[in-house]
Design a protein around this motif. Structure first.
Motif, mmCIF file in Angstrom:
data_model
loop_
_atom_site.group_PDB
_atom_site.id
_atom_site.type_symbol
_atom_site.label_atom_id
_atom_site.label_comp_id
_atom_site.label_asym_id
_atom_site.label_seq_id
_atom_site.Cartn_x
_atom_site.Cartn_y
_atom_site.Cartn_z
ATOM 1 N N SER A 101 -48.758 16.030 83.411
ATOM 2 C CA SER A 101 -49.814 16.339 84.390
ATOM 3 C C SER A 101 -49.294 17.244 85.505
ATOM 4 C CB SER A 101 -50.380 15.058 84.976
ATOM 5 O OG SER A 101 -49.354 14.324 85.624
ATOM 6 N N THR A 102 -48.006 17.112 85.812
ATOM 7 C CA THR A 102 -47.415 17.951 86.868
ATOM 8 C C THR A 102 -46.395 18.939 86.304
ATOM 9 O OG1 THR A 102 -45.758 16.227 87.262
ATOM 10 C CG2 THR A 102 -47.732 16.226 88.669
ATOM 11 N N SER A 103 -46.301 19.016 84.970
ATOM 12 C CA SER A 103 -45.339 19.913 84.297
ATOM 13 C C SER A 103 -43.940 19.729 84.860
ATOM 14 C CB SER A 103 -45.777 21.375 84.444
ATOM 15 O OG SER A 103 -46.990 21.610 83.802
ATOM 16 N N SER A 104 -43.525 18.475 84.937
ATOM 17 C CA SER A 104 -42.198 18.209 85.488
ATOM 18 C C SER A 104 -41.372 17.353 84.533
ATOM 19 C CB SER A 104 -42.313 17.516 86.845
ATOM 20 O OG SER A 104 -42.889 16.230 86.696
ATOM 21 N N GLU A 144 -43.321 25.989 83.095
ATOM 22 C CA GLU A 144 -44.593 26.635 82.805
ATOM 23 C C GLU A 144 -44.591 27.078 81.350
ATOM 24 O OE1 GLU A 144 -44.497 28.922 87.099
ATOM 25 O OE2 GLU A 144 -45.521 29.895 85.414
ATOM 26 N N VAL A 186 -39.428 21.886 87.096
ATOM 27 C CA VAL A 186 -40.839 22.192 86.846
ATOM 28 C C VAL A 186 -40.893 23.331 85.843
ATOM 29 C CG1 VAL A 186 -42.962 23.063 87.862
ATOM 30 C CG2 VAL A 186 -41.551 21.425 89.129
ATOM 31 N N ASP A 215 -34.746 17.995 90.251
ATOM 32 C CA ASP A 215 -36.120 18.348 89.905
ATOM 33 C C ASP A 215 -36.175 19.506 88.920
ATOM 34 O OD1 ASP A 215 -37.151 17.871 93.360
ATOM 35 O OD2 ASP A 215 -36.994 16.431 91.708
ATOM 36 N N GLN A 272 -43.521 14.200 83.089
ATOM 37 C CA GLN A 272 -44.930 14.091 83.442
ATOM 38 C C GLN A 272 -45.638 15.403 83.117
ATOM 39 O OE1 GLN A 272 -45.683 12.657 87.373
ATOM 40 N NE2 GLN A 272 -44.918 10.611 86.894
#
Lengths: 116, 119
Positions: free
Chosen positions: B71-74, B26, B24, B22, B69
């Protein structure tokens, strides 16, 4: 050589000494980056050159750290009055002009610095 | 400020299992680049993939696939049918695009995920 070359591969020094680490980028690459990687951590940005000038030196931790690239090719990272906390692997990377918007960074094998 | 989070510090799987790493991120930038690098025990960082923020298509390269994605900053990375040679530390990274200078900015790395694939 074909890749990014860093010397020395290992350097052991005593606290308070001066150290120089050298990076020879891929021929023709105008962008050059220095990173520091401590054990178990991700690479931490130090400084980024475009040609001879530092485009971003916001990662240098203090004024004991300094880097130069006088002819736009080879770069030297200089550390004055070394401290035990400076012990890490220092990574150099290069890329084509434009840096990450044109492609990936190519990394060297690093210089492992140990300060006793 | 830019930040990359890899919440999984270590993952251990048995050969032939699928595994997802995973990532993520910012950023306040609308134009940016995402990367994955592999760091085997030898220490040299090996480039795997680079994606720009305008391209949300998933990508597959052999046993590797990436799911981006916004939308989920992933930007997750999946290895299908893992092999022992996949054992390494994997880093996700983010770079801003300094469009006014027509150049990319520094690469910001996550903390890395150490993948161990056992036979």
């Amino acid at each position: 050589g074909a890749g990014v070359s860093q010397t020395p591969s290992n350097k052991v020094t005593e606290k308070g000494k001066y150290v120089e680490l050298r990076c020879d980028p891929i021929s023709g690459h105008t962008a050059l980056y220095w990173y520091r990687q401590s054990l178990g951590q991700g690479p931490e940005f130090l400084i980024y050159f475009q040609g001879t000038g530092a485009a971003d030196d916001s990662g240098l931790p203090n004024d004991r750290f300094f880097a130069v690239r006088p002819e736009g090719s080879v770069s030297t990272l200089k550390i004055q009055r070394t401290e035990r906390g400076d012990s890490a692997v220092y990574l150099c990377a290069s890329s084509r002009r434009g840096g990450t918007i044109t492609g990936e960074l190519f990394f060297g094998e690093g210089s492992r610095l140990t300060v006793l | 400020a830019q930040k990359v989070t890899q919440a999984q510090t270590e993952i251990s799987v048995v050969e032939k299992e699928d595994v997802t790493l995973d990532c993520v991120y910012e950023t306040r930038d609308t134009t940016y680049y995402l990367f994955w690098y592999k760091q085997p025990p030898s220490g040299e960082l090996v480039f795997l993939i680079r994606r720009n923020s305008f391209d949300e298509q998933n990508e597959i390269s052999g046993r590797y696939s990436w799911n981006f994605q916004k939308s989920t900053s992933s930007f997750n990375f999946t290895i299908t049918a893992s092999q022992v040679v996949d054992s390494a530390v994997y880093f996700c990274a983010l770079s801003e695009a300094l469009m006014i200078y027509n150049q990319g900015g520094k690469l910001i790395f996550g903390q890395g995920t150490e993948l161990s694939v056992k036979p």
